[in-house]
Design an enzyme around this catalytic site. Sequence first.
Site, PDB file in Angstrom:
ATOM      1  N   SER A 155       0.837  -1.196   0.000  1.00  0.00           N
ATOM      2  CA  SER A 155       0.000   0.000   0.000  1.00  0.00           C
ATOM      3  C   SER A 155       0.877   1.253   0.000  1.00  0.00           C
ATOM      4  CB  SER A 155      -0.952  -0.042   1.208  1.00  0.00           C
ATOM      5  OG  SER A 155      -1.924   0.958   1.149  1.00  0.00           O
ATOM      6  N   ARG A 225     -11.907   5.855  10.309  1.00  0.00           N
ATOM      7  CA  ARG A 225     -11.477   4.457  10.300  1.00  0.00           C
ATOM      8  C   ARG A 225     -12.552   3.552   9.713  1.00  0.00           C
ATOM      9  NH1 ARG A 225      -7.013   1.546   9.701  1.00  0.00           N
ATOM     10  NH2 ARG A 225      -6.958  -0.340  10.965  1.00  0.00           N
ATOM     11  N   ASP A 320      -8.853  -6.634  -4.578  1.00  0.00           N
ATOM     12  CA  ASP A 320      -8.457  -5.318  -4.057  1.00  0.00           C
ATOM     13  C   ASP A 320      -8.971  -4.238  -5.003  1.00  0.00           C
ATOM     14  OD1 ASP A 320      -7.251  -3.053  -3.054  1.00  0.00           O
ATOM     15  OD2 ASP A 320      -5.199  -3.820  -3.161  1.00  0.00           O
ATOM     16  N   HIS A 353      -8.030  -5.217  -0.155  1.00  0.00           N
ATOM     17  CA  HIS A 353      -6.738  -4.546  -0.009  1.00  0.00           C
ATOM     18  C   HIS A 353      -5.942  -5.112   1.161  1.00  0.00           C
ATOM     19  CE1 HIS A 353      -3.754  -1.484  -0.482  1.00  0.00           C
ATOM     20  NE2 HIS A 353      -4.008  -0.919   0.687  1.00  0.00           N
ATOM     21  N   ASP A 354      -6.625  -5.548   2.200  1.00  0.00           N
ATOM     22  CA  ASP A 354      -5.945  -6.094   3.375  1.00  0.00           C
ATOM     23  C   ASP A 354      -5.244  -7.418   3.100  1.00  0.00           C
ATOM     24  OD1 ASP A 354      -6.270  -4.104   5.213  1.00  0.00           O
ATOM     25  OD2 ASP A 354      -7.929  -5.033   6.302  1.00  0.00           O
TER      26      ASP A 354
END
Length: 380
Positions: A155, A225, A320, A353-354
């Site tokens: 990232s 968040r 992602d 994405h994680d």
Amino acid sequence: MTDTNCSVGIVAAQDAAFDIPLPLASGAALPGYQLRFETYGKLNADKSNAILICHALSGHHHVAGYYRADDKTPGWWDNMIGPGKPIDTRRFFVVGVNNLGGCHGSTGPSSVNPATGQPWGSAFPVMTVPDWVTSQARLADRLGIERWAAVIGGSLGGMQALHWSIAYPERVAHALVIASAPKLSAQNIAFNDVARQAILTDPDFCGGDFYQQGTIPRRGLRLARMLGHITYLSDDGMGEKFGRMLRSGEYRFGYDVEFEIESYLRYQGDKFSDYFDANTYLLMTKALDYFDPAAAHGGDLAAALKPAQAAFMVASFTSDWRFSPERSRETVKALIAAGKRVSYAEIESVHGHDAFLMTDQPYVDLMRAYLDRVAKEVNA
């Protein structure tokens, strides 16, 4: 008692103080500053086996291991770093650093401004990826590391790895750019701005000088968040984990938490607001927005990458959508056009994405195989 058999074990952070001002891309300069970092493994005699790990938005220097024997939470990439793991600490000397502007020990907005004796707060200068890489290079000098065997990041960390290869071509043998992009899309900038607005409009933010007021902009941090976390997951992954599950098994016809996904997001937001600094969040997202190495070359990414001497590994994940495979392929095409050595993998994953933080087997196998090649090059 924590089982540290497959871990680097108990670790301790170190601090490096720098008295020489750091000129910044904004035109400002940061006076004396501190970088907090950790190291794992042993530096070999010719100092050729060092690897730098660059962290993402909410990351930090604590990349692997535990702080205490009863510690329940290891470093954020402990699944990748340690004896026998893909980034094998029996072969490599691994360095993790908390970037400037962070809130985990390096100089940042919550640190004391020597000119005022008060926390920097809103006066802390905006940081960019090039600023961080310059500070990391100074740390490498301090550690006696002239050349990294590899610079690795996912990232925002991948952007740092990419910039390392451009700014210090002779100091990077391999750059591993994972789930990243050569610049943010308009949509990604929009997500970041909405998150920032959640913080900036929180009355407890106090224009960034909330430390002196004894307040914490928790509402803004929670919302930022929650929004960010949605973008880190995939639709399929969220559906698989939560679906439309209700906490009580039936509708309550109100506006409190009913669905499990709502409960999960609020939990993530609450937890984040307990430890992360609001000003740091603003700084990190702005660094993401500003990164665009091709801009200085008329938008020609291949021209921007021309100075690089490193070999590259670029990896993306099918689910992602925050940093899609298309963005990684953009980097790969530019590297090929610039005549660089590059390997590319698009990994099947439902984790969004994680996924770069997870242990999908094809991803682990890819990392292990590539780092084994790096280790052999330095006889590690």
